[in-house]
Design an enzyme around this catalytic site. Structure first.
Site, short mmCIF file in Angstrom:
data_model
loop_
_atom_site.label_atom_id
_atom_site.label_comp_id
_atom_site.label_asym_id
_atom_site.label_seq_id
_atom_site.Cartn_x
_atom_site.Cartn_y
_atom_site.Cartn_z
N HIS A 139 12.65 -15.46 -64.78
CA HIS A 139 11.88 -14.35 -65.34
C HIS A 139 12.80 -13.40 -66.11
CE1 HIS A 139 8.85 -15.52 -62.35
NE2 HIS A 139 8.00 -14.66 -62.91
N ASN A 169 20.31 -16.85 -60.70
CA ASN A 169 18.97 -16.27 -60.64
C ASN A 169 18.67 -15.68 -59.26
OD1 ASN A 169 16.34 -15.60 -61.40
ND2 ASN A 169 15.54 -17.65 -60.99
#
Length: 266
Positions: A139, A169
């Protein structure tokens, strides 16, 4: 890469002190450290591309990006994206955060990723591109920032994703996202956040049949409007990225060639 870093000054509500000089990331082999560039007034060619959702940008002005084929502005409930049909990833993703919005960001994750139908099939990533690639669907506007169910669902659009190192991440980048929310929660006003990928010349890393390009770096720019100050997190997209102190706004502009905060005077 999974090791956590200490509580940053940004989390405590104070701007971290970045180094006075920095090696230019676009010329990693250069032995010379590059001094910060002086601010210059950037001018936009053509109309504001995000006239339908100016609320996500400081002074209602989006970053001034050199026009490229297949760039498309997309407005969502809680963020805006300039999408590249060439890389099949965002150019940048913009958000506005503040105490009220962060306090509302308690929605349950949907984890329902989807290809964005507003983009032509030839310009977008598909779920199959990420499957078995070894990369996370990272994201740019974090799911954890979303203030309502609709925004949460929209945040799982693949237009909001880049192929990201899995350990990065879930490790130091996740901490940057949390620190940014904490700062916005304590700020006196609105905090504008712009996140995106950086591709160095010669980058030939792709995943999937649609050739979704894998970034070399990721950045997250934070602008505190009340304090009139900005800084940026700059991370290599790799498992062993350790994190570290932010860089200044002008250093980010120098590295990317993008004026992210036109109209602010920074």
């Amino acid at each position: 890469a999974l090791a956590t870093v200490g509580c940053s000054d940004a989390q405590q509500g104070a701007l971290p002190t970045p180094p006075a000089v920095v090696q230019s990331a676009t010329q990693p082999s250069s032995p010379q450290a590059t001094q910060e560039a002086k601010p210059q007034a950037a001018k936009r060619q053509g109309p504001e591309p995000f006239a339908d959702c100016p609320q996500f940008f400081a002074k209602g002005q989006s970053p001034i990006v050199a026009p490229q084929p297949l760039q498309r502005p997309l407005c969502y409930d809680a963020f805006a994206i300039l999408h590249s049909g060439h890389t099949k990833t965002p150019v940048f993703v913009a958000q506005k955060l503040n105490k009220r919005l962060v306090d509302d960001a308690d929605e349950k994750r949907t984890n329902r990723f989807f290809a964005d139908a507003r983009l032509r099939s030839s310009e977008r990533a598909e779920l199959s591109d990420y499957k078995g690639s070894g990369y996370s669907r990272g994201h740019m506007a974090p799911a954890g920032d979303m203030p309502n169910a609709t925004a949460m669902a929209q945040s799982f659009s693949l237009a909001n994703m880049v192929p990201q190192s899995q350990r990065h991440n879930g490790g130091v980048w996740s901490k940057v996202e949390k620190d940014t929310r904490l700062f916005a929660q304590r700020a006196k006003g609105d905090v504008y956040v712009i996140t995106g990928p950086v591709y160095l010349p010669g980058n030939q890393r792709f995943i999937g049949t649609n050739k979704v390009q894998v970034p070399d770096y990721l950045f997250k720019l934070v602008y505190d409007e009340a304090g009139h100050r900005a800084w940026a997190h700059w991370h290599a997209n790799r498992d062993d990225e350790p994190g570290g102190e932010p860089i200044t706004y002008r250093q980010l502009v120098e590295r990317t060639g993008v004026e992210f905060l036109p109209g602010t005077g920074l």
